[in-house]
Scaffold this active site. Structure first.
Site, PDB file in Angstrom:
ATOM      1  N   GLY A   5       0.841  -1.202   0.000  1.00 38.98           N
ATOM      2  CA  GLY A   5       0.000   0.000   0.000  1.00 38.98           C
ATOM      3  C   GLY A   5       0.871   1.244   0.000  1.00 38.98           C
ATOM      4  N   SER A   6       0.199   2.413  -0.013  1.00 36.69           N
ATOM      5  CA  SER A   6       0.956   3.653  -0.197  1.00 36.69           C
ATOM      6  C   SER A   6       1.807   4.011   1.033  1.00 36.69           C
ATOM      7  CB  SER A   6       0.000   4.803  -0.535  1.00 36.69           C
ATOM      8  OG  SER A   6      -1.004   4.905   0.450  1.00 36.69           O
ATOM      9  N   THR A   7       1.325   3.724   2.247  1.00 35.02           N
ATOM     10  CA  THR A   7       2.125   4.053   3.441  1.00 35.02           C
ATOM     11  C   THR A   7       3.359   3.157   3.488  1.00 35.02           C
ATOM     12  OG1 THR A   7      -0.021   4.452   4.482  1.00 35.02           O
ATOM     13  CG2 THR A   7       1.930   4.570   5.902  1.00 35.02           C
ATOM     14  N   GLY A  22       0.703  -0.928   6.581  1.00 35.63           N
ATOM     15  CA  GLY A  22      -0.399   0.020   6.739  1.00 35.63           C
ATOM     16  C   GLY A  22      -1.668  -0.728   7.115  1.00 35.63           C
ATOM     17  N   ASP A  52      -6.319  -0.292   6.646  1.00 38.82           N
ATOM     18  CA  ASP A  52      -7.444   0.500   6.145  1.00 38.82           C
ATOM     19  C   ASP A  52      -8.270   1.068   7.285  1.00 38.82           C
ATOM     20  OD1 ASP A  52      -6.941   0.010   3.332  1.00 38.82           O
ATOM     21  OD2 ASP A  52      -7.335  -2.070   3.868  1.00 38.82           O
ATOM     22  N   LYS A  78      -7.618  -4.880   6.837  1.00 40.71           N
ATOM     23  CA  LYS A  78      -6.603  -4.689   5.810  1.00 40.71           C
ATOM     24  C   LYS A  78      -7.076  -5.373   4.525  1.00 40.71           C
ATOM     25  CE  LYS A  78      -2.261  -5.275   6.701  1.00 40.71           C
ATOM     26  NZ  LYS A  78      -1.996  -4.143   5.820  1.00 40.71           N
ATOM     27  N   GLY A  95      -5.696  -2.937  -0.602  1.00 43.61           N
ATOM     28  CA  GLY A  95      -4.832  -3.020  -1.784  1.00 43.61           C
ATOM     29  C   GLY A  95      -4.785  -4.436  -2.359  1.00 43.61           C
ATOM     30  N   GLU A 125       0.320 -10.383   3.562  1.00 46.06           N
ATOM     31  CA  GLU A 125       0.498  -9.472   4.708  1.00 46.06           C
ATOM     32  C   GLU A 125       0.286 -10.213   6.024  1.00 46.06           C
ATOM     33  OE1 GLU A 125      -0.881  -5.283   2.631  1.00 46.06           O
ATOM     34  OE2 GLU A 125      -2.338  -6.421   3.755  1.00 46.06           O
TER      35      GLU A 125
HETATM   36  C1  A5P Z   1      -2.977  -3.695   1.256  1.00 47.55           C
HETATM   37  O1  A5P Z   1      -3.615  -4.860   0.896  1.00 47.55           O
HETATM   38  C2  A5P Z   1      -3.596  -3.116   2.477  1.00 47.55           C
HETATM   39  O2  A5P Z   1      -3.770  -3.990   3.542  1.00 47.55           O
HETATM   40  C3  A5P Z   1      -2.884  -1.874   2.923  1.00 47.55           C
HETATM   41  O3  A5P Z   1      -2.049  -2.086   4.002  1.00 47.55           O
HETATM   42  C4  A5P Z   1      -3.928  -0.896   3.286  1.00 47.55           C
HETATM   43  O4  A5P Z   1      -4.859  -0.874   2.239  1.00 47.55           O
HETATM   44  C5  A5P Z   1      -3.369   0.488   3.564  1.00 47.55           C
HETATM   45  O5  A5P Z   1      -3.021   1.092   2.375  1.00 47.55           O
HETATM   46  P1  A5P Z   1      -2.527   2.588   2.300  1.00 47.55           P
HETATM   47  O6  A5P Z   1      -1.269   2.654   3.048  1.00 47.55           O
HETATM   48  O7  A5P Z   1      -2.365   2.823   0.828  1.00 47.55           O
HETATM   49  O8  A5P Z   1      -3.609   3.451   2.877  1.00 47.55           O
END
Ligand code: A5P
Length: 233
Positions: A30-32, A86, A88, A98, A101, A107
């Site tokens: 994910g972006s973080t 990260g 959600d 989570k 993404g 994960e």
């Molecule tokens: C990925 O599958 C997710 O679990 C991410 O950790 C979650 O969506 C957080 O994403 P962002 O960091 O993009 O908000």
């Protein structure tokens, strides 16, 4: 950079500050997490930090390789000092949703193999109760409509996740994602709901991460806040 992106960046920077020489580190998706991988690459370059990473998605793997972050060669077994990722949604006692993404399977495997699981969020993700964000459920393609019906029987509104071209989104493992909204009262006891979902044949896993978090790192404005969590909660 938006205010939310600044908070993600702040949370990522705090998480990366916990990475020490010689550690084996789970790298989230994910972006973080992408921000964290970039900051980690900087530390590797400037400080000569030596770590071995275990990525949680093909996207994180590609980014780590592009930035020169060393990755474990044998992924059949790993014990990690730390995993950072990260989320959600997160509650103060460390329950997470989570999979926004689409990478929840890897994960969860990686987080479960870590001595310490550190979750990086911007302040909008900290909630009183889980459930505003639809719960991702990863399912095998075979007979997936049967699972939709079973999840609906549990009270869920279910949406098959789609890609940009409107075809079904396919995870790194070749599965579909069902984004589920359950009646609010079912989130009061997420362990029971998680078990009910997990027990449906054809479900690969769900996006509840319960009793796994050790530390929540929250970006709030330009500061990072931390909440230590008991895994027993
Ligand atoms: C990925 O599958 C997710 O679990 C991410 O950790 C979650 O969506 C957080 O994403 P962002 O960091 O993009 O908000």
């Amino acid at each position: 950079m938006s205010a939310q992106d600044i908070e993600k960046q702040v949370a990522a920077a705090r998480a990366v500050s916990y990475i020490q020489d010689g550690m084996q580190v789970g790298l989230g998706s994910g972006s973080t997490s992408a921000a964290a991988v970039r900051l980690l690459a900087e530390r590797i370059k400037t400080e000569g930090l030596k770590i071995v990473g275990v990525p949680t998605s093909s996207a994180t793997r590609a980014l780590a390789i592009e930035l020169g972050v060393p990755l474990a060669k044998d992924l059949s077994e790993f014990q990690l000092d730390l995993a950072i990722d990260g989320a959600d949604e997160a509650t103060r006692n460390g329950w997470l949703i989570k999979g926004g993404g689409g990478a929840l399977l890897q994960e969860k495997i990686v987080a479960a193999a870590a001595k310490r699981f550190l979750v990086m969020i911007d302040s909008s993700k900290l909630v009183e109760r889980l459930g505003k964000f639809a719960l991702p459920v990863e399912v095998f393609q075979l007979g997936y409509r049967n699972i939709v019906a079973r999840l609906e029987a549990l009270g869920a509104e279910v949406k098959l996740r789609t890609a940009k071209d409107d075809s079904p989104f396919v995870s790194d493992e070749g599965n579909y994602l069902l984004d589920c909204r359950f009646p609010a009262d079912l989130y009061e006891d997420p362990y029971t709901l998680a078990d009910q979902i997990r027990n449906l044949p054809g479900v690969a896993d769900h996006g509840f991460f319960l009793g796994m978090t050790d530390t929540l790192v929250i970006g709030r404005g330009d500061r990072a806040e931390e909440i230590a969590v008991s895994r027993a909660s």
